[in-house]
Design a protein around this motif. Structure first.
Motif, PDB file in Angstrom:
ATOM      1  N   LYS A 248      40.653  45.768  40.300  1.00 50.56           N
ATOM      2  CA  LYS A 248      40.916  46.330  41.734  1.00 50.56           C
ATOM      3  C   LYS A 248      41.791  48.009  42.011  1.00 50.56           C
ATOM      4  CE  LYS A 248      41.890  42.496  44.967  1.00 50.56           C
ATOM      5  NZ  LYS A 248      41.667  41.196  44.079  1.00 50.56           N
TER       6      LYS A 248
ATOM      7  N   GLU B  76      46.036  43.870  46.153  1.00 52.62           N
ATOM      8  CA  GLU B  76      46.335  43.794  47.358  1.00 52.62           C
ATOM      9  C   GLU B  76      47.106  44.299  47.794  1.00 52.62           C
ATOM     10  OE1 GLU B  76      45.940  40.756  45.886  1.00 52.62           O
ATOM     11  OE2 GLU B  76      44.129  39.606  46.721  1.00 52.62           O
TER      12      GLU B  76
ATOM     13  N   TRP C  50      45.526  48.393  47.560  1.00 58.39           N
ATOM     14  CA  TRP C  50      44.418  48.681  48.615  1.00 58.39           C
ATOM     15  C   TRP C  50      45.454  48.999  50.444  1.00 58.39           C
ATOM     16  CZ3 TRP C  50      39.948  50.576  49.589  1.00 58.39           C
ATOM     17  CH2 TRP C  50      38.680  49.657  48.519  1.00 58.39           C
TER      18      TRP C  50
ATOM     19  N   ARG D 117      49.208  39.574  43.573  1.00 54.02           N
ATOM     20  CA  ARG D 117      48.475  40.591  44.933  1.00 54.02           C
ATOM     21  C   ARG D 117      48.557  41.564  44.739  1.00 54.02           C
ATOM     22  NH1 ARG D 117      51.214  37.309  49.927  1.00 54.02           N
ATOM     23  NH2 ARG D 117      52.829  37.018  48.508  1.00 54.02           N
TER      24      ARG D 117
ATOM     25  N   PRO E  81      37.443  39.390  47.621  1.00 56.17           N
ATOM     26  CA  PRO E  81      38.176  39.298  46.310  1.00 56.17           C
ATOM     27  C   PRO E  81      37.015  38.449  45.719  1.00 56.17           C
ATOM     28  CG  PRO E  81      39.005  38.399  47.878  1.00 56.17           C
ATOM     29  CD  PRO E  81      38.046  38.966  48.879  1.00 56.17           C
TER      30      PRO E  81
END
Length: 290
Positions: free
Chosen positions: A151, A270, A273, A267, A290
């Motif tokens: 990510k 996330e 992001w 997490r 994901p």
């Protein structure tokens, strides 16, 4: 020769026992883990080891299954007697205000501990990998840490050469507490293609309003996630003395970032992001699935 063979066999058994201890296991049984921070509790579930948890802190609320576990105090005030009563083989948590005294107290009872530094993305993924190793979920720890690293690369590609806004990452306003150098939210800002206006004062400094006005951030990020006394941060600051002098407040450039995903745990990808989308808005493409 027989005594030599016996000695080798004993040494082999000792090595196996030592390896089990390093994974937080009792001889002949699975690990029993008490987690004292939301990030390590969440990590245990993310790596498929939630069934090894026997206790938690009062702040460990994700996933919902964690709330069924016995509470052994808080992040700063864990109850050693309550922890020992659960007969854990391993106590884990974020490095925090309880300090070395807690670890020493637990070691005195023969309990292993793991309190890593997690004020960077590398520290967070390192914690996940090592916790996986200690509880026999090494492959799962590597998988979760790898997803975070993927990510990070996705965000870097999406941000590209977009303009770097000057950002104030707020966690409270009375007093003003913000992300400073050395904190992982500061690193998230840089990875999200922004410039943190707070360049000194420690990881989470308290800032005077006059100093804040001089910094003149382009954008304010609300990292608290909750409404403040029933009002959003934008509503609070709209009529707060002094704050209206900031162009970002007058022009409504205040954006929320949910704090749950900002926990230094599985997490955090996330969370990165979410920070990037808050900084760049619709100019940033949607994150990949994901």
């Amino acid at each position: 020769m027989k005594s030599l063979g016996r000695r080798k066999a004993l040494l082999g058994l000792s090595a196996i026992a030592f390896a089990a201890c390093s994974r937080g296991e009792r001889k002949g049984g699975a690990a029993r883990v008490v987690s004292l921070s939301p990030s390590t509790t969440e990590t245990m579930f993310a790596i498929g080891a939630g069934d090894l948890l026997v206790g938690r802190s009062r702040y460990c609320d994700y996933p919902k299954e964690a709330e069924r576990l016995p509470v052994v105090g808080g992040y700063a005030d864990p109850n050693v007697e309550a922890i020992v009563a659960l007969a854990p083989t391993l106590v884990v948590g974020a490095r925090g205000p309880a300090g070395p005294a807690l670890e020493q107290g637990l070691h005195a009872h023969g309990i292993e501990t793991f309190f890593p530094e997690t004020e960077s993305l590398a520290g967070i993924t390192g914690m996940i990998r090592e916790l996986g190793r200690r509880v026999g979920r090494e492959a799962d720890g590597a998988r979760v840490a790898g997803a975070i690293e993927a990510k990070r690369k996705d965000v870097a590609a999406a941000v590209g050469d977009k303009p770097r806004l000057k950002v104030l990452f707020l966690f409270d306003v009375a007093p003003v507490i913000a992300a400073g150098p050395g904190s992982f939210p500061d690193e998230l800002l840089r990875l999200a293609g922004a410039e943190n206006v707070i360049q000194r004062g420690g990881a989470y400094p308290t800032i005077g309003l006059e100093h804040l006005l001089a910094l003149a951030p382009d954008l304010l990020l609300d990292g608290a996630s909750e409404v403040h006394a029933g009002r959003t941060l934008r509503e609070m600051l709209a009529d707060a003395p002094g704050w209206r002098e900031l162009a970002a407040v007058r022009e409504g450039r205040i954006r929320p970032v949910g704090s749950d995903a900002l926990r230094p745990g599985p997490r955090i990808g996330e969370g990165l992001w979410a920070v990037a989308r808050a900084v760049h808005g619709d100019a940033l493409s949607s994150p990949p699935p994901p």
